[in-house]
Design a protein around this motif. Structure first.
Motif, PDB file in Angstrom:
ATOM      1  N   HIS A  21      22.941  60.035   9.779  1.00 36.25           N
ATOM      2  CA  HIS A  21      22.286  59.788  11.069  1.00 36.25           C
ATOM      3  C   HIS A  21      23.261  59.786  12.232  1.00 36.25           C
ATOM      4  N   SER A  22      24.514  60.207  11.999  1.00 35.44           N
ATOM      5  CA  SER A  22      25.448  60.212  13.122  1.00 35.44           C
ATOM      6  C   SER A  22      26.248  61.514  13.145  1.00 35.44           C
ATOM      7  N   ILE A  23      26.686  61.856  14.334  1.00 36.33           N
ATOM      8  CA  ILE A  23      27.447  63.091  14.542  1.00 36.33           C
ATOM      9  C   ILE A  23      28.645  62.734  15.405  1.00 36.33           C
ATOM     10  N   VAL A  24      29.808  63.287  15.052  1.00 34.09           N
ATOM     11  CA  VAL A  24      31.006  63.056  15.864  1.00 34.09           C
ATOM     12  C   VAL A  24      31.504  64.410  16.352  1.00 34.09           C
ATOM     13  N   ILE A  25      31.794  64.474  17.662  1.00 37.94           N
ATOM     14  CA  ILE A  25      32.321  65.730  18.224  1.00 37.94           C
ATOM     15  C   ILE A  25      33.582  65.435  19.027  1.00 37.94           C
ATOM     16  N   GLU A  26      34.548  66.339  18.942  1.00 35.20           N
ATOM     17  CA  GLU A  26      35.740  66.191  19.785  1.00 35.20           C
ATOM     18  C   GLU A  26      36.249  67.560  20.213  1.00 35.20           C
ATOM     19  N   ASN A  27      36.997  67.574  21.294  1.00 35.74           N
ATOM     20  CA  ASN A  27      37.538  68.827  21.812  1.00 35.74           C
ATOM     21  C   ASN A  27      38.694  69.280  20.937  1.00 35.74           C
ATOM     22  N   LYS A  28      38.509  70.431  20.299  1.00 32.86           N
ATOM     23  CA  LYS A  28      39.599  71.004  19.487  1.00 32.86           C
ATOM     24  C   LYS A  28      40.019  72.335  20.094  1.00 32.86           C
ATOM     25  N   GLY A  29      39.957  72.418  21.428  1.00 34.20           N
ATOM     26  CA  GLY A  29      40.311  73.669  22.113  1.00 34.20           C
ATOM     27  C   GLY A  29      39.084  74.542  22.305  1.00 34.20           C
ATOM     28  N   GLU A  30      39.316  75.799  22.674  1.00 38.68           N
ATOM     29  CA  GLU A  30      38.206  76.711  22.988  1.00 38.68           C
ATOM     30  C   GLU A  30      37.305  76.980  21.775  1.00 38.68           C
ATOM     31  N   LEU A  31      36.012  77.218  22.032  1.00 39.72           N
ATOM     32  CA  LEU A  31      35.091  77.664  20.973  1.00 39.72           C
ATOM     33  C   LEU A  31      35.373  79.149  20.746  1.00 39.72           C
ATOM     34  N   ARG A  32      35.253  79.597  19.496  1.00 34.97           N
ATOM     35  CA  ARG A  32      35.535  81.011  19.207  1.00 34.97           C
ATOM     36  C   ARG A  32      34.262  81.707  18.729  1.00 34.97           C
ATOM     37  N   SER A  33      33.892  82.782  19.400  1.00 33.82           N
ATOM     38  CA  SER A  33      32.660  83.490  19.045  1.00 33.82           C
ATOM     39  C   SER A  33      32.764  84.094  17.644  1.00 33.82           C
ATOM     40  N   PRO A  34      31.660  83.975  16.856  1.00 28.56           N
ATOM     41  CA  PRO A  34      31.666  84.641  15.556  1.00 28.56           C
ATOM     42  C   PRO A  34      31.413  86.143  15.700  1.00 28.56           C
ATOM     43  N   GLY A  35      31.182  86.623  16.937  1.00 26.17           N
ATOM     44  CA  GLY A  35      30.946  88.057  17.162  1.00 26.17           C
ATOM     45  C   GLY A  35      29.464  88.407  17.137  1.00 26.17           C
ATOM     46  N   ARG A  36      28.769  87.969  16.056  1.00 22.43           N
ATOM     47  CA  ARG A  36      27.343  88.318  15.931  1.00 22.43           C
ATOM     48  C   ARG A  36      26.550  87.083  15.531  1.00 22.43           C
ATOM     49  N   ILE A  37      25.324  87.003  16.031  1.00 25.57           N
ATOM     50  CA  ILE A  37      24.401  85.936  15.608  1.00 25.57           C
ATOM     51  C   ILE A  37      23.053  86.592  15.337  1.00 25.57           C
ATOM     52  N   LEU A  38      22.435  86.230  14.215  1.00 23.21           N
ATOM     53  CA  LEU A  38      21.071  86.698  13.949  1.00 23.21           C
ATOM     54  C   LEU A  38      20.135  85.493  14.097  1.00 23.21           C
ATOM     55  N   ILE A  39      19.171  85.601  15.004  1.00 27.48           N
ATOM     56  CA  ILE A  39      18.241  84.479  15.217  1.00 27.48           C
ATOM     57  C   ILE A  39      17.090  84.588  14.207  1.00 27.48           C
ATOM     58  N   PRO A  40      16.856  83.525  13.412  1.00 28.12           N
ATOM     59  CA  PRO A  40      15.738  83.580  12.466  1.00 28.12           C
ATOM     60  C   PRO A  40      14.393  83.548  13.186  1.00 28.12           C
ATOM     61  N   GLY A  41      13.336  84.009  12.507  1.00 30.35           N
ATOM     62  CA  GLY A  41      11.985  83.934  13.076  1.00 30.35           C
ATOM     63  C   GLY A  41      11.610  82.486  13.390  1.00 30.35           C
TER      64      GLY A  41
END
Ligand code: S3P
Length: 441
Positions: free
Chosen positions: A221-241
């Motif tokens: 029930h919990s999420i932790v986020i921190e800055n680890k530098g820039e996000l890196r694009s995976p190049g491609r994303i397929l959106i599900p229906g």
């Protein structure tokens, strides 16, 4: 105003592919925009809401190319701090996901901007998102609720961001939009931001941030986020229906005798697909096959055959996993034999319209035995179903999901139903009527 007359139909049959998921489409734009690199997004949803997300990030200086026929969008990421101060206000349309998630990103930008909204979004509560972002250090001004009313804030919202402090935040309402806004702001904070959810909500932001190599860890029930530098694009994303769009066709098939459909490559994210479990409890004949993954999102094929449904109890803790499907589940319950109880549905009042009012008024007009009960400070809906529904003059209340739910009810009812103002369907599912026509036999 586009007015629609619907006559009871005999059955639906066919195989279909549905447009990409609206929630994931909007997130794919936002996260690609603040990442490094070029992202090609396939099976993007061209509903009005994700188009609003594209417009907002173009206004923030991100280069985005979209091609509707191939359902493809290409985003040239600006990096975490590469967004540009816009000239003038930015209109977010009626997309709550666009407005609330963009506020999370803007909380980390060193400039001031103003987000405005359409008529329905301007009436929806924003304090749930402005409060935690202020705690992190963003400077936010919004329109306050009318004097004497409960403290609430509404768009337009002016936000000036900058260096943020990490927070530990327990969400007062189960909301994926609020959670996502804090997670995005957490990318700009100086340390670990922790979010605790009262009930687990859709985790598309967490999954996509992981795909972009963000510093994110998720627990029950919990999420932790921190800055680890820039996000890196995976190049491609397929959106599900989109499972929410699929739900209208799933319920219609289940309640129209002699019907059967196969829907391919649909999102089966467990925090989104609660409707499948509920319909199965109601006796629906639903089978899942070809399970797989699209990036970090589970997908699969859903086949449905009609069957006599029976009433069921939907518990409060299930609500986030089917929040957008409640209107069409109310239609399913109207055709199911016996009593259905929907517990803890209060959040329905804060959607594009008050969906408790829109659905109870409309279903009552069609002869459904439906009542809303307030017990222990929480609302529940009771439906005694199984009697035939009769055509009536009903209203979409300008809400896409109310409109599509009432079209489903009308197709399985006796006589003709007239639904006012169905242009709102374009918000999430512009192809709904043409797909439906192709399925009706
Ligand atoms: C959404 C979250 C839900 C849902 C909405 C889309 C999202 O809203 O109802 O249609 O994309 O995160 P809340 O976060 O207000 O529950």
């Amino acid at each position: 105003m586009r007015f629609l007359a619907v006559k009871g139909s005999s059955r639906v049959k066919g195989n279909i592919l549905l447009p990409g998921d609206k929630s994931i489409s909007s997130r794919s734009i936002i996260i690609s925009a603040i990442s490094r690199g070029k992202t090609t997004i396939r099976n993007f949803s061209f509903g009005k809401d994700p188009l609003n997300t594209i417009n907002v990030f173009r206004r923030l200086g991100v280069k985005i190319i979209s091609d509707r026929p191939s359902k493809t969008v290409i985003v040239f990421g600006s990096g975490l701090s590469g967004l540009k101060k816009p000239k003038g206000d930015i209109f977010t349309g009626d997309s709550g996901t666009t407005l609330r998630l963009t506020l999370g990103v803007l909380a980390g930008q060193d400039f001031s901007s103003t987000l405005t909204a359409g008529k329905s979004l301007s009436r929806r509560p924003m304090l749930r998102v402005t409060a935690p972002l202020r705690k992190m250090g963003a400077d936010i001004k919004s329109r306050l609720g009318p004097c004497g009313s409960k403290m609430e804030e509404y768009a337009p919202i002016t936000i000036k961001g900058g260096c943020l402090a990490p927070i530990t935040y327990r969400l007062p309402v189960a909301s994926a939009q609020v959670k996502s806004a804090i997670l995005l702001a957490g990318l700009y904070a100086n340390g670990k931001t922790r979010i605790i959810e009262p009930l687990k909500t859709r985790d598309h932001t967490e999954r996509m941030l992981r795909l972009f190599k963000a510093g994110i860890k998720t627990g029950r029930h919990s999420i932790v986020i921190e800055n680890k530098g820039e996000l890196r694009s995976p190049g491609r994303i397929l959106i599900p229906g989109d499972i929410s769009s699929a739900s209208f066709l799933i319920v219609l098939t289940a309640i129209l005798p002699g019907s059967s459909i196969l829907i391919k490559n649909i999102s089966l994210n467990p925090e989104r697909s609660g409707i499948i479990g509920v319909l199965k409890r109601m006796g629906a004949d639903i089978r899942i096959s070809s399970r797989g993954m699209a990036g970090f999102e589970p997908i699969g094929n859903i086949s449905v055959r009609s069957s006599q449904l029976k009433g069921a109890v939907i518990n409060k803790k299930e609500i986030p996993s089917l929040i957008d499907e409640l209107p069409v589940l109310m239609v399913a319950a109207s055709f199911a034999k016996g009593k259905s109880v929907f517990k803890g549905v209060d959040e329905l009042r804060a959607k594009e319209t008050d969906r408790i009012t829109s659905m109870t008024r409309n279903l009552k007009k069609m002869g459904v035995d439906i009542e809303v009960v307030n017990s222990a400070g929480s609302e529940k809906i009771l439906i005694r179903g199984g009697a035939p529904l009769t055509g009536a003059k009903v209203s979409s209340f300008g809400d896409h999901r109310t409109a599509m739910s009432m079209i489903v009810a009308a197709l399985a009812a006796e006589g003709a139903t007239f639904i006012d103002d169905i242009s709102c369907i374009n918000k999430s599912f512009p192809d709904f009527l043409s797909l439906l026509k192709a399925l009706i036999r």
